[in-house]
Design an enzyme around this catalytic site. Structure first.
Site, short mmCIF file in Angstrom:
data_model
loop_
_atom_site.label_atom_id
_atom_site.label_comp_id
_atom_site.label_asym_id
_atom_site.label_seq_id
_atom_site.Cartn_x
_atom_site.Cartn_y
_atom_site.Cartn_z
N CYS A 1 0.82 -1.22 0.00
CA CYS A 1 0.00 0.00 0.00
C CYS A 1 0.85 1.27 0.00
CB CYS A 1 -0.87 0.06 1.24
SG CYS A 1 -1.90 -1.36 1.49
N ARG B 1 5.03 0.21 -5.95
CA ARG B 1 5.04 -0.57 -4.71
C ARG B 1 4.11 -1.79 -4.80
NH1 ARG B 1 6.68 2.64 -0.16
NH2 ARG B 1 5.27 1.52 1.21
N TRP C 1 -3.03 -2.61 -1.37
CA TRP C 1 -2.64 -3.99 -1.66
C TRP C 1 -3.40 -4.82 -0.63
CZ3 TRP C 1 -0.23 -8.22 0.64
CH2 TRP C 1 0.32 -9.17 -0.24
N ASN D 1 -1.90 2.08 6.02
CA ASN D 1 -1.06 0.95 5.59
C ASN D 1 -0.76 0.12 6.82
OD1 ASN D 1 -0.91 2.23 3.18
ND2 ASN D 1 1.28 2.67 3.26
N GLY D 2 -0.67 -1.19 6.65
CA GLY D 2 -0.36 -2.04 7.80
C GLY D 2 -1.53 -2.93 8.14
N GLU E 1 18.55 -17.05 -7.39
CA GLU E 1 18.10 -15.73 -7.83
C GLU E 1 17.55 -15.79 -9.27
OE1 GLU E 1 17.28 -13.11 -6.54
OE2 GLU E 1 17.43 -11.54 -8.03
N LYS F 1 13.75 -14.79 -10.32
CA LYS F 1 13.44 -13.77 -11.35
C LYS F 1 12.43 -14.34 -12.34
CE LYS F 1 14.40 -10.93 -9.79
NZ LYS F 1 15.06 -10.74 -8.57
N GLU G 1 8.88 -14.87 -10.58
CA GLU G 1 8.05 -13.73 -10.17
C GLU G 1 7.55 -12.89 -11.33
OE1 GLU G 1 9.97 -11.10 -7.35
OE2 GLU G 1 11.83 -11.07 -8.47
N HIS H 1 19.71 -35.99 -5.06
CA HIS H 1 18.94 -36.26 -3.84
C HIS H 1 17.46 -35.99 -4.03
CE1 HIS H 1 22.72 -36.92 -1.81
NE2 HIS H 1 23.16 -35.83 -2.39
N LYS I 1 6.54 -4.01 -4.14
CA LYS I 1 7.96 -3.67 -4.12
C LYS I 1 8.49 -3.63 -2.69
CE LYS I 1 11.89 -2.42 -5.79
NZ LYS I 1 12.66 -3.53 -6.36
#
Ligand code: M6R
Length: 613
Positions: A2, A27, A74, A100-101, A486, A490, A493, A509, A608
């Site tokens: 948010c 964000r 969000w 927000n929160g 990483e 990438k 996402e 394994h 973000k």
């Protein structure tokens, strides 16, 4: 996550709010809304979807006014729809708030308010907070500011909050606990936002609110107080170092692509002023005062999330190799709820691009309480983690807008190499010759990355071949293992392809069971001391008809002939190789996502800056 924007002053508020919301869009959000003070009353417009939907909706409305606030939501409590979008208004319409929160005790507050006759219209925790403020305001017959403070003392959870009260127009009240808020100070005007990006075109003077701060803004004044005691405190005014042009795409289709291509400059900026050209001494100014404590450390504990966690994993390899100090790397969301053993002679390093990640922030607090030295490796100057740690190193990557982190990762690695070299040099755990040679290697990285970037057309071609895949495995060894993690993150996402990273030695394994002629295996296989082992892993995948895409050192004809597709990177010292190896993987993920028509800058469900846990 948010985003909040607020404004009070002489300007027409609507354009400031809409532009601010657009700046905050990076964000991550699913709905947007604004509230404007008009004729001493808050008018609210809100819509599910992008800010452009809200703009369309407002196009035939009265949007005049000089004070107001906006929000990108969000969703946490309640699905994304017009009703659940912020701002929220209290039942009797006196208070309007953006938040927000998460209000963790919202169920209890809701039933208390319900018993007092309150009726609720949304599924959000924020509506409850608006009602609670209103209830206390009417019941206790106090000012809006006192009602906000009283309400916040009853709240368990996190908030970045802005409140408008119809009875006290031309005033914005803002408060913070665990969710960032910045105040921008202009000439006869004030700005408020979750981060500084919406205000950089108007002012450079900012005040970062701390937990337990409440700010009361009018066009003429700004008062800062504590939430619990209501005591006035002096604001700590800081100057922003970022320019508005950093927020532009500069001809690139997406911020992510721009940020990948910026990496040579990012690394130069991370190095700038940190290597003395005369005597090759590494200067990390932010650590000068705490260096004696770092040198006495029994161990280093690195705490981070997501890409920053991958950077930390690479940092472990590098610090242990060069400085010979044991390093543990922890996922912040796990660490914060464990009962970890922390000793006063531990050094805890929080790594975070945004400096606002809720889990990372929460994880460092017990470490501070137990007397450990807590350092921050952050990108955003003045961010919460940067302010809450004892000392630290800024990565200087510049603003990163793409949700998928790229240049911030490179900057983190650069800082870890400098840190490890400095410690290794002082502790004499590396020879002078290695020290100088790694510095030389580091200085040559920007040019080597330029070289890799030139192969973008070839990477796009390879991506075309694989754009229809549903799964992929990424493997590597040593400090290229976290590079594989990483690379997989990438791809996952931004293209929504299922991708997993493994230590190459782990294939036998379990994961090798997945290999068939449809599964691409991306192998990060530079010519380092693990090379032969990785070649064996490649053979094993080939023997099971898996398709191999390999990141290889230029001129490695052995692997070139063995695998299906290659991304070549220049030869380098093993500690700087991750900085090179990650670049083709970023471009590969980007290219596949574009071919699949994905919005790479704002992937679905992602934010973000993850300011709630
Ligand atoms: O701001 P931070 O570095 O603390 O963020 C941590 C993660 O949320 C972040 O790296 C996330 O995993 C990115 N989407 C990765 O691209």
């Amino acid at each position: 996550m948010c985003g909040i924007i607020g404004y009070i002053g002489n300007k027409e508020v609507y354009p400031v709010l809409i532009n601010g919301l657009k700046r905050l869009a990076y964000r991550g959000y699913d709905s947007a809304g604004i509230a404007l003070f008009q004729k001493n009353k808050a008018t609210v417009y809100k819509k599910k979807g992008k800010v452009s939907e809200l703009e369309k909706y407002c196009s035939d409305k009265d949007t005049g006014g000089h004070a107001g606030m906006g929000h990108t939501r969000w969703a946490t409590h309640g699905e994304p729809n017009d009703l659940n979008a912020h701002p929220h208004t209290s039942m009797k319409g006196i208070f309007t708030i953006v938040h927000n929160g998460i209000i963790e005790n919202f169920d209890k507050l809701k039933s208390d308010l319900s018993a007092k006759g309150y009726i609720f219209h949304t599924q959000t925790d924020t509506e409850i907070l608006a009602d609670l403020i209103e209830y206390l305001y009417l019941e206790e017959k106090v000012s809006a500011e006192s009602a906000v403070r009283m309400a916040l003392l009853k709240v368990v959870g996190a908030y970045g909050l802005v409140v408008m009260c119809n009875d006290e127009p031309d005033q914005l009240i803002a408060a913070r606990k665990s969710s960032p808020l910045v105040i921008g100070i202009g000439e006869g005007e004030y700005f408020l936002a979750s981060d500084a990006t919406p205000m950089i075109e108007y002012t450079k003077s900012v005040v970062y609110l701390n937990d337990n701060d409440i700010a009361i803004l009018t066009p003429k004044s700004f008062t800062l107080k504590t939430v619990d005691q209501g005591e006035e405190k002096a604001p700590d005014i800081r100057e922003l170092e970022i320019g508005a042009d950093e927020m532009e795409k500069k001809g690139y289709d997406y911020f992510m692509l721009k940020e990948i291509f910026e990496q040579p400059r990012t690394i130069e900026n991370s190095l700038k002023g940190r290597i003395n050209t005369d005597n090759k001494e590494i200067v990390l100014g932010g650590l000068t005062n705490v260096m004696p404590r770092i040198l006495e450390a029994r161990r280093i504990i690195m705490i981070a999330c997501g890409t920053s966690w991958h950077a930390a994993l690479i940092g472990k390899y590098i610090i242990e190799e060069l400085a010979r100090i044991p390093v543990e790397v922890e996922v912040a969301s796990e660490y914060r709820y464990r009962k970890p053993v922390i000793c006063p002679n531990d050094v805890v390093i929080a790594i975070s691009q945004s400096g606002e990640t809720a889990d990372t922030l929460a994880a460092i607090r017990p470490a501070k309480e137990k007397g450990a030295l807590v350092l921050g490796v952050c990108n955003v100057v003045g961010s919460s983690i940067a302010r809450e740690t004892h000392a630290g190193i800024y990565t200087h990557a510049g603003i990163e807008i793409g949700v998928a982190s790229t240049k911030a990762f490179s900057a983190q690695l650069t800082v870890f190499i400098l840190f490890a070299l400095k410690l290794g040099h002082i502790r004499k755990t590396i020879s002078d010759q290695r020290y100088s040679s790694v510095i030389g290697e580091l200085l040559s990285v920007p040019e080597k990355i330029e070289n890799i970037l030139m192969s973008f057309p070839k990477i796009k071609e390879i991506a075309t071949k694989y754009s229809g895949i549903n799964n992929a495995i990424y493997i590597g060894r040593g400090c290229l293992f976290p590079v594989a993690l990483e690379g997989a993150l990438k791809l996952k996402e931004i293209s929504y392809i299922h991708a997993e990273g493994y230590a190459a030695g782990e294939m036998k394994h379990g994961p090798i069971a997945l290999v068939d002629n449809k599964l691409p295996v991306v192998v990060v296989a530079a010519q380092d001391r693990y090379y032969q082992k990785v070649v064996s892993n490649i053979q094993e995948v080939k023997a099971r008809k898996g398709n191999i895409i390999a990141v290889i050192t230029k001129g490695d004809n052995n692997l070139k002939n063995m695998v299906d597709d290659i991304f070549e990177i220049p030869e380098s010292d093993s500690v700087v190789t991750p900085l090179l190896a990650v670049v083709p993987l970023q471009l590969f993920a980007y290219s596949i996502a574009i071919l699949r028509n994905c919005n790479v800058d704002q992937p679905r469900n992602l934010a973000k800056s993850v300011t709630v846990e």
